[in-house]
Design a protein around this motif. Structure first.
Motif, PDB file in Angstrom:
ATOM      1  N   ALA A 331    -119.818  -4.536  59.287  1.00 29.06           N
ATOM      2  CA  ALA A 331    -121.013  -4.785  60.056  1.00 29.06           C
ATOM      3  C   ALA A 331    -120.643  -5.030  61.774  1.00 29.06           C
ATOM      4  O   ALA A 331    -119.716  -5.694  61.962  1.00 29.06           O
ATOM      5  CB  ALA A 331    -122.054  -5.777  59.591  1.00 29.06           C
ATOM      6  N   PRO A 332    -121.400  -4.288  62.509  1.00 23.60           N
ATOM      7  CA  PRO A 332    -120.857  -4.453  64.005  1.00 23.60           C
ATOM      8  C   PRO A 332    -120.978  -6.115  64.601  1.00 23.60           C
ATOM      9  O   PRO A 332    -120.055  -6.405  65.343  1.00 23.60           O
ATOM     10  CB  PRO A 332    -121.892  -3.688  64.817  1.00 23.60           C
ATOM     11  CG  PRO A 332    -122.343  -2.726  63.950  1.00 23.60           C
ATOM     12  CD  PRO A 332    -122.184  -3.265  62.467  1.00 23.60           C
ATOM     13  N   GLU A 333    -121.818  -6.750  64.002  1.00 26.79           N
ATOM     14  CA  GLU A 333    -122.120  -8.177  64.163  1.00 26.79           C
ATOM     15  C   GLU A 333    -120.831  -8.966  63.922  1.00 26.79           C
ATOM     16  O   GLU A 333    -120.505  -9.775  64.431  1.00 26.79           O
ATOM     17  CB  GLU A 333    -123.429  -8.488  63.530  1.00 26.79           C
ATOM     18  CG  GLU A 333    -124.647  -8.101  64.128  1.00 26.79           C
ATOM     19  CD  GLU A 333    -125.066  -6.668  63.577  1.00 26.79           C
ATOM     20  OE1 GLU A 333    -126.032  -6.129  64.165  1.00 26.79           O
ATOM     21  OE2 GLU A 333    -124.409  -6.244  62.821  1.00 26.79           O
ATOM     22  N   LEU A 334    -120.050  -8.338  63.032  1.00 25.21           N
ATOM     23  CA  LEU A 334    -118.780  -9.123  62.618  1.00 25.21           C
ATOM     24  C   LEU A 334    -117.612  -8.746  63.377  1.00 25.21           C
ATOM     25  O   LEU A 334    -116.621  -9.369  63.596  1.00 25.21           O
ATOM     26  CB  LEU A 334    -118.482  -8.861  61.100  1.00 25.21           C
ATOM     27  CG  LEU A 334    -119.644  -9.229  60.283  1.00 25.21           C
ATOM     28  CD1 LEU A 334    -119.178  -9.113  58.755  1.00 25.21           C
ATOM     29  CD2 LEU A 334    -119.898 -11.098  60.248  1.00 25.21           C
ATOM     30  N   ALA A 335    -117.737  -7.340  63.534  1.00 27.16           N
ATOM     31  CA  ALA A 335    -116.378  -6.643  64.475  1.00 27.16           C
ATOM     32  C   ALA A 335    -116.499  -7.148  65.953  1.00 27.16           C
ATOM     33  O   ALA A 335    -115.637  -7.154  66.532  1.00 27.16           O
ATOM     34  CB  ALA A 335    -116.452  -5.210  64.206  1.00 27.16           C
ATOM     35  N   ASP A 336    -117.933  -7.274  66.505  1.00 21.97           N
ATOM     36  CA  ASP A 336    -117.859  -7.577  67.824  1.00 21.97           C
ATOM     37  C   ASP A 336    -118.465  -8.717  68.145  1.00 21.97           C
ATOM     38  O   ASP A 336    -119.808  -9.226  68.084  1.00 21.97           O
ATOM     39  CB  ASP A 336    -118.976  -6.451  68.379  1.00 21.97           C
ATOM     40  CG  ASP A 336    -119.072  -6.555  70.121  1.00 21.97           C
ATOM     41  OD1 ASP A 336    -118.381  -7.400  70.627  1.00 21.97           O
ATOM     42  OD2 ASP A 336    -119.531  -5.502  70.650  1.00 21.97           O
ATOM     43  N   ALA A 337    -117.852  -9.912  68.685  1.00 24.68           N
ATOM     44  CA  ALA A 337    -118.208 -11.067  68.979  1.00 24.68           C
ATOM     45  C   ALA A 337    -119.333 -11.355  69.872  1.00 24.68           C
ATOM     46  O   ALA A 337    -120.411 -12.240  69.727  1.00 24.68           O
ATOM     47  CB  ALA A 337    -117.087 -12.267  69.751  1.00 24.68           C
TER      48      ALA A 337
END
Length: 349
Positions: A331-337
Protein backbone atom coordinates in the motif's frame (compact mmCIF):
# COMPACT_ATOMS: atom_id res chain seq x y z
CA UNK A 1 -3.17 -31.55 -19.01
CA UNK A 2 -6.21 -30.77 -16.86
CA UNK A 3 -8.52 -27.85 -17.58
CA UNK A 4 -10.57 -25.69 -15.24
CA UNK A 5 -13.22 -23.05 -15.74
CA UNK A 6 -11.95 -19.50 -15.38
CA UNK A 7 -14.39 -18.33 -12.73
CA UNK A 8 -17.89 -18.05 -14.18
CA UNK A 9 -16.81 -17.08 -17.70
CA UNK A 10 -17.43 -20.54 -19.15
CA UNK A 11 -13.89 -20.45 -20.58
CA UNK A 12 -11.72 -23.48 -19.79
CA UNK A 13 -8.01 -22.93 -19.26
CA UNK A 14 -5.14 -25.28 -18.55
CA UNK A 15 -4.14 -25.91 -14.95
CA UNK A 16 -0.71 -24.57 -15.84
CA UNK A 17 -0.49 -21.17 -17.52
CA UNK A 18 2.62 -20.28 -19.50
CA UNK A 19 4.06 -17.03 -18.18
CA UNK A 20 6.43 -15.15 -20.49
CA UNK A 21 8.23 -12.81 -18.10
CA UNK A 22 11.61 -14.31 -19.03
CA UNK A 23 11.15 -14.24 -22.80
CA UNK A 24 13.40 -11.74 -24.53
CA UNK A 25 16.04 -9.51 -22.97
CA UNK A 26 15.00 -10.12 -19.36
CA UNK A 27 15.68 -13.82 -19.72
CA UNK A 28 18.71 -13.30 -21.94
CA UNK A 29 17.51 -15.90 -24.41
CA UNK A 30 16.88 -15.82 -28.14
CA UNK A 31 13.41 -15.30 -29.63
CA UNK A 32 13.73 -18.65 -31.40
CA UNK A 33 14.40 -20.46 -28.11
CA UNK A 34 11.38 -18.76 -26.54
CA UNK A 35 9.18 -19.70 -29.49
CA UNK A 36 10.23 -23.34 -29.12
CA UNK A 37 9.20 -23.20 -25.45
CA UNK A 38 5.78 -21.82 -26.42
CA UNK A 39 5.32 -24.52 -29.06
CA UNK A 40 6.29 -27.27 -26.59
CA UNK A 41 3.93 -25.86 -23.95
CA UNK A 42 1.02 -25.82 -26.40
CA UNK A 43 1.93 -29.33 -27.51
CA UNK A 44 1.69 -30.43 -23.87
CA UNK A 45 -1.85 -29.05 -23.65
CA UNK A 46 -1.26 -25.58 -22.21
CA UNK A 47 -3.84 -23.27 -23.76
CA UNK A 48 -3.36 -20.29 -21.43
CA UNK A 49 -0.52 -17.84 -22.14
CA UNK A 50 0.14 -14.74 -20.08
CA UNK A 51 2.34 -11.79 -21.03
CA UNK A 52 2.52 -8.02 -20.41
CA UNK A 53 3.61 -4.94 -22.28
CA UNK A 54 6.37 -4.28 -19.75
CA UNK A 55 8.07 -7.68 -20.12
CA UNK A 56 11.33 -6.80 -21.87
CA UNK A 57 9.64 -3.56 -22.99
CA UNK A 58 7.29 -5.26 -25.42
CA UNK A 59 9.65 -7.93 -26.73
CA UNK A 60 7.83 -10.71 -24.88
CA UNK A 61 4.55 -9.78 -26.59
CA UNK A 62 6.30 -9.75 -29.97
CA UNK A 63 7.71 -13.23 -29.34
CA UNK A 64 4.32 -14.59 -28.27
CA UNK A 65 2.69 -13.04 -31.33
CA UNK A 66 5.24 -14.59 -33.66
CA UNK A 67 4.85 -18.02 -32.04
CA UNK A 68 1.06 -17.94 -32.37
CA UNK A 69 1.29 -16.80 -35.99
CA UNK A 70 3.71 -19.62 -36.85
CA UNK A 71 1.63 -22.24 -35.10
CA UNK A 72 -1.70 -21.17 -36.55
CA UNK A 73 -3.26 -21.83 -33.12
CA UNK A 74 -4.30 -18.32 -32.10
CA UNK A 75 -7.96 -19.35 -31.92
CA UNK A 76 -7.12 -22.19 -29.52
CA UNK A 77 -5.16 -20.06 -27.05
CA UNK A 78 -6.55 -17.99 -24.19
CA UNK A 79 -4.20 -15.03 -24.47
CA UNK A 80 -3.72 -12.63 -21.56
CA UNK A 81 -1.74 -9.41 -21.38
CA UNK A 82 -1.42 -6.46 -19.02
CA UNK A 83 -0.61 -2.78 -18.72
CA UNK A 84 0.34 -0.43 -15.88
CA UNK A 85 4.14 -0.36 -15.61
CA UNK A 86 6.11 2.51 -17.21
CA UNK A 87 6.70 2.05 -20.94
CA UNK A 88 8.95 5.03 -21.56
CA UNK A 89 9.93 8.48 -20.30
CA UNK A 90 6.51 10.00 -21.01
CA UNK A 91 4.85 10.34 -17.57
CA UNK A 92 1.52 9.33 -19.12
CA UNK A 93 2.83 6.10 -20.64
CA UNK A 94 1.93 4.15 -17.53
CA UNK A 95 -0.80 3.60 -14.96
CA UNK A 96 -4.48 2.73 -15.30
CA UNK A 97 -5.89 5.90 -16.88
CA UNK A 98 -8.35 5.87 -19.78
CA UNK A 99 -5.77 7.73 -21.89
CA UNK A 100 -3.06 5.15 -21.38
CA UNK A 101 -5.24 2.02 -21.45
CA UNK A 102 -6.54 2.77 -24.94
CA UNK A 103 -3.03 3.44 -26.24
CA UNK A 104 -1.53 0.45 -24.43
CA UNK A 105 -4.12 -1.95 -25.87
CA UNK A 106 -3.43 -0.75 -29.40
CA UNK A 107 0.31 -1.18 -28.82
CA UNK A 108 -0.16 -4.71 -27.45
CA UNK A 109 -2.45 -5.76 -30.29
CA UNK A 110 0.18 -4.62 -32.77
CA UNK A 111 3.02 -6.44 -31.01
CA UNK A 112 0.94 -9.60 -30.55
CA UNK A 113 -0.21 -9.54 -34.16
CA UNK A 114 -3.82 -10.24 -33.19
CA UNK A 115 -7.19 -8.53 -33.41
CA UNK A 116 -8.18 -9.26 -29.83
CA UNK A 117 -6.81 -10.08 -26.37
CA UNK A 118 -8.81 -12.64 -24.40
CA UNK A 119 -8.03 -11.32 -20.91
CA UNK A 120 -6.66 -7.80 -20.45
CA UNK A 121 -5.43 -7.07 -16.95
CA UNK A 122 -4.40 -4.12 -14.85
CA UNK A 123 -0.91 -5.13 -13.74
CA UNK A 124 -1.16 -3.33 -10.39
CA UNK A 125 -3.60 -0.95 -8.66
CA UNK A 126 -3.26 2.73 -9.52
CA UNK A 127 -3.90 5.01 -6.50
CA UNK A 128 -4.07 8.05 -8.79
CA UNK A 129 -6.91 6.79 -11.01
CA UNK A 130 -10.57 6.30 -10.14
CA UNK A 131 -11.43 2.62 -10.67
CA UNK A 132 -14.58 3.72 -12.50
CA UNK A 133 -12.44 5.50 -15.12
CA UNK A 134 -10.37 2.34 -15.55
CA UNK A 135 -13.39 0.06 -15.86
CA UNK A 136 -15.08 2.54 -18.20
CA UNK A 137 -12.12 2.50 -20.59
CA UNK A 138 -11.92 -1.29 -20.47
CA UNK A 139 -15.67 -1.61 -21.06
CA UNK A 140 -15.34 0.52 -24.21
CA UNK A 141 -12.62 -1.83 -25.46
CA UNK A 142 -14.78 -4.90 -24.80
CA UNK A 143 -17.60 -3.31 -26.75
CA UNK A 144 -15.17 -2.52 -29.57
CA UNK A 145 -14.17 -6.20 -29.70
CA UNK A 146 -10.52 -5.55 -28.88
CA UNK A 147 -10.58 -7.40 -25.56
CA UNK A 148 -12.90 -10.15 -24.34
CA UNK A 149 -12.59 -10.09 -20.56
CA UNK A 150 -11.07 -7.87 -17.87
CA UNK A 151 -8.72 -8.91 -15.11
CA UNK A 152 -6.63 -7.52 -12.28
CA UNK A 153 -3.20 -8.49 -11.02
CA UNK A 154 -1.89 -8.25 -7.45
CA UNK A 155 -4.87 -6.23 -6.24
CA UNK A 156 -5.57 -6.32 -2.49
CA UNK A 157 -8.89 -7.84 -1.47
CA UNK A 158 -10.59 -4.53 -0.65
CA UNK A 159 -9.82 -3.16 -4.11
CA UNK A 160 -11.11 -6.32 -5.76
CA UNK A 161 -14.38 -5.82 -3.88
CA UNK A 162 -14.51 -2.11 -4.76
CA UNK A 163 -14.03 -2.92 -8.45
CA UNK A 164 -16.89 -5.43 -8.34
CA UNK A 165 -19.21 -2.93 -6.68
CA UNK A 166 -18.33 -0.14 -9.11
CA UNK A 167 -18.87 -2.43 -12.08
CA UNK A 168 -22.32 -3.39 -10.82
CA UNK A 169 -23.45 0.11 -9.87
CA UNK A 170 -22.05 1.91 -12.93
CA UNK A 171 -22.91 -0.88 -15.40
CA UNK A 172 -19.32 -1.57 -16.37
CA UNK A 173 -17.67 -4.80 -17.43
CA UNK A 174 -16.22 -6.44 -14.32
CA UNK A 175 -12.93 -8.11 -13.51
CA UNK A 176 -13.42 -11.83 -14.08
CA UNK A 177 -9.95 -12.89 -12.94
CA UNK A 178 -7.17 -11.94 -10.57
CA UNK A 179 -3.45 -12.72 -10.71
CA UNK A 180 -2.02 -12.82 -7.17
CA UNK A 181 1.34 -14.14 -5.96
CA UNK A 182 1.02 -17.52 -4.25
CA UNK A 183 3.49 -20.17 -3.18
CA UNK A 184 4.50 -22.37 -0.27
CA UNK A 185 6.45 -19.39 1.08
CA UNK A 186 3.86 -16.70 0.33
CA UNK A 187 0.39 -17.72 1.53
CA UNK A 188 -1.10 -14.35 2.50
CA UNK A 189 -3.81 -14.46 -0.17
CA UNK A 190 -5.42 -17.47 1.50
CA UNK A 191 -6.77 -15.11 4.16
CA UNK A 192 -8.66 -12.73 1.90
CA UNK A 193 -7.89 -12.53 -1.83
CA UNK A 194 -8.74 -16.15 -2.67
CA UNK A 195 -11.99 -16.20 -0.63
CA UNK A 196 -13.04 -12.88 -2.18
CA UNK A 197 -12.35 -14.19 -5.68
CA UNK A 198 -14.37 -17.30 -4.95
CA UNK A 199 -17.24 -15.20 -3.61
CA UNK A 200 -17.39 -13.12 -6.79
CA UNK A 201 -16.90 -16.03 -9.18
CA UNK A 202 -13.49 -14.83 -10.33
CA UNK A 203 -10.83 -17.10 -11.73
CA UNK A 204 -7.28 -16.87 -10.41
CA UNK A 205 -3.98 -17.43 -12.17
CA UNK A 206 -1.37 -17.28 -9.44
CA UNK A 207 2.13 -16.05 -10.21
CA UNK A 208 5.50 -17.08 -8.78
CA UNK A 209 4.43 -20.56 -7.58
CA UNK A 210 8.13 -21.41 -7.29
CA UNK A 211 8.77 -18.27 -5.23
CA UNK A 212 11.12 -16.80 -7.82
CA UNK A 213 13.37 -19.85 -7.82
CA UNK A 214 13.39 -20.46 -4.06
CA UNK A 215 11.41 -23.70 -4.49
CA UNK A 216 13.55 -25.17 -7.26
CA UNK A 217 16.49 -26.03 -5.00
CA UNK A 218 18.55 -23.06 -6.14
CA UNK A 219 18.62 -21.48 -2.68
CA UNK A 220 19.64 -23.84 0.14
CA UNK A 221 21.43 -23.50 3.45
CA UNK A 222 25.17 -23.86 3.26
CA UNK A 223 25.28 -23.14 -0.46
CA UNK A 224 26.81 -20.08 -2.04
CA UNK A 225 24.09 -17.88 -3.51
CA UNK A 226 24.69 -17.19 -7.18
CA UNK A 227 23.94 -13.75 -8.57
CA UNK A 228 20.85 -14.11 -10.76
CA UNK A 229 18.81 -11.80 -12.95
CA UNK A 230 15.94 -11.99 -10.51
CA UNK A 231 18.16 -11.13 -7.56
CA UNK A 232 19.46 -8.11 -9.42
CA UNK A 233 15.92 -6.88 -10.15
CA UNK A 234 14.19 -7.79 -6.86
CA UNK A 235 17.05 -7.67 -4.37
CA UNK A 236 15.09 -7.75 -1.10
CA UNK A 237 13.59 -11.10 -2.03
CA UNK A 238 17.09 -12.62 -2.26
CA UNK A 239 19.28 -10.71 0.23
CA UNK A 240 20.37 -13.49 2.58
CA UNK A 241 21.33 -11.02 5.29
CA UNK A 242 17.65 -10.30 5.87
CA UNK A 243 15.94 -12.24 8.66
CA UNK A 244 12.88 -12.81 6.47
CA UNK A 245 14.98 -14.63 3.90
CA UNK A 246 16.66 -16.70 6.59
CA UNK A 247 13.16 -17.83 7.57
CA UNK A 248 12.61 -18.81 3.95
CA UNK A 249 15.81 -20.85 3.95
CA UNK A 250 14.68 -22.70 7.07
CA UNK A 251 11.30 -23.44 5.50
CA UNK A 252 12.87 -24.62 2.23
CA UNK A 253 14.99 -27.15 4.11
CA UNK A 254 11.92 -28.60 5.81
CA UNK A 255 9.88 -28.58 2.62
CA UNK A 256 12.66 -30.33 0.70
CA UNK A 257 12.68 -33.13 3.29
CA UNK A 258 8.90 -33.37 3.08
CA UNK A 259 9.05 -33.67 -0.71
CA UNK A 260 11.70 -36.38 -0.44
CA UNK A 261 9.52 -38.34 2.01
CA UNK A 262 6.58 -38.00 -0.40
CA UNK A 263 8.69 -39.31 -3.28
CA UNK A 264 8.51 -36.15 -5.37
CA UNK A 265 10.76 -33.18 -6.08
CA UNK A 266 10.58 -29.89 -4.21
CA UNK A 267 9.46 -28.25 -7.46
CA UNK A 268 6.61 -30.76 -7.85
CA UNK A 269 5.55 -30.18 -4.26
CA UNK A 270 5.46 -26.43 -4.83
CA UNK A 271 3.37 -26.52 -8.00
CA UNK A 272 1.01 -29.22 -6.76
CA UNK A 273 0.41 -27.26 -3.55
CA UNK A 274 -0.69 -24.16 -5.44
CA UNK A 275 -3.10 -25.96 -7.75
CA UNK A 276 -4.55 -27.95 -4.82
CA UNK A 277 -6.34 -24.85 -3.48
CA UNK A 278 -9.98 -24.82 -4.70
CA UNK A 279 -9.76 -21.08 -5.32
CA UNK A 280 -6.87 -21.40 -7.78
CA UNK A 281 -7.65 -21.86 -11.48
CA UNK A 282 -4.11 -21.99 -12.88
CA UNK A 283 -0.53 -21.68 -11.70
CA UNK A 284 1.61 -19.44 -13.90
CA UNK A 285 4.93 -21.08 -14.67
CA UNK A 286 7.70 -18.89 -16.08
CA UNK A 287 10.39 -21.07 -17.67
CA UNK A 288 13.45 -19.43 -19.19
CA UNK A 289 14.73 -22.61 -20.82
CA UNK A 290 13.26 -25.76 -22.33
CA UNK A 291 14.77 -27.77 -19.50
CA UNK A 292 12.89 -25.66 -16.96
CA UNK A 293 9.63 -26.14 -18.84
CA UNK A 294 10.04 -29.90 -19.02
CA UNK A 295 10.74 -30.09 -15.29
CA UNK A 296 7.44 -28.33 -14.53
CA UNK A 297 4.97 -29.97 -16.91
CA UNK A 298 4.61 -33.16 -14.86
CA UNK A 299 3.43 -31.33 -11.76
CA UNK A 300 -0.04 -30.93 -13.28
CA UNK A 301 -0.68 -34.63 -12.65
CA UNK A 302 0.38 -34.70 -8.97
CA UNK A 303 -2.10 -34.67 -6.09
CA UNK A 304 -0.93 -34.18 -2.52
CA UNK A 305 -2.24 -36.28 0.35
CA UNK A 306 -3.93 -34.76 3.35
CA UNK A 307 -0.96 -35.73 5.50
CA UNK A 308 1.43 -33.82 3.23
CA UNK A 309 -0.83 -30.77 3.19
CA UNK A 310 -1.08 -30.82 6.98
CA UNK A 311 2.70 -30.98 7.27
CA UNK A 312 3.03 -28.01 4.92
CA UNK A 313 0.70 -26.05 7.22
CA UNK A 314 3.03 -26.80 10.12
CA UNK A 315 6.06 -25.51 8.20
CA UNK A 316 4.42 -22.36 6.79
CA UNK A 317 1.08 -21.61 8.50
CA UNK A 318 -1.94 -20.82 6.32
CA UNK A 319 -2.20 -17.16 5.37
CA UNK A 320 1.42 -16.37 6.22
CA UNK A 321 4.02 -14.84 3.89
CA UNK A 322 7.54 -15.24 5.27
CA UNK A 323 8.96 -12.20 3.48
CA UNK A 324 6.48 -9.36 2.80
CA UNK A 325 8.50 -8.46 -0.32
CA UNK A 326 7.10 -11.61 -1.94
CA UNK A 327 3.61 -10.08 -1.81
CA UNK A 328 4.31 -8.12 -5.01
CA UNK A 329 2.59 -4.92 -3.90
CA UNK A 330 2.56 -2.65 -0.86
CA UNK A 331 0.00 0.00 0.00
CA UNK A 332 1.34 3.48 -0.83
CA UNK A 333 0.50 4.50 2.73
CA UNK A 334 3.11 2.04 3.96
CA UNK A 335 5.77 2.85 1.39
CA UNK A 336 5.49 6.66 1.59
CA UNK A 337 5.78 8.18 5.07
CA UNK A 338 4.24 11.46 3.85
CA UNK A 339 0.92 9.67 3.45
CA UNK A 340 0.90 8.77 7.15
CA UNK A 341 1.90 12.08 8.72
CA UNK A 342 0.11 15.39 9.09
CA UNK A 343 1.62 18.43 7.43
CA UNK A 344 3.54 16.53 4.80
CA UNK A 345 2.73 16.26 1.12
CA UNK A 346 3.37 13.13 -0.86
CA UNK A 347 5.84 13.49 -3.77
CA UNK A 348 4.02 14.57 -6.94
CA UNK A 349 0.89 15.60 -5.02
Amino acid sequence: MKYRYLGTTGVRVSQLCLGTLMFGAWGDNSPDDSIRIIERAMGAGINYIDTADSYSRGESEEIVGKALAQSGKRDRVVLASKCHAPMGVDPNSRGNSRRWIHQAVENSLRRLGTDWIDIYQMHRPDPHTDIDATLGALTDLVQAGKIRYLGSSTFPAHQIVEAQWVAERRHRERFVSEQPPYSLLAREIEADVLPVCQKYGMGTATWSPLAGGWLTGRYRKGQEVARTRRAGRWGKRYDMSLEANQRKLDAVEQLALLAEDAGITLLDLALAFVTEHPGVTSAIIGPRTMEQLESQLGAAEIRLSQDVLDRIDEIVPPGRTLNPEDGGWAAPELADAALRRRGHRAPGA
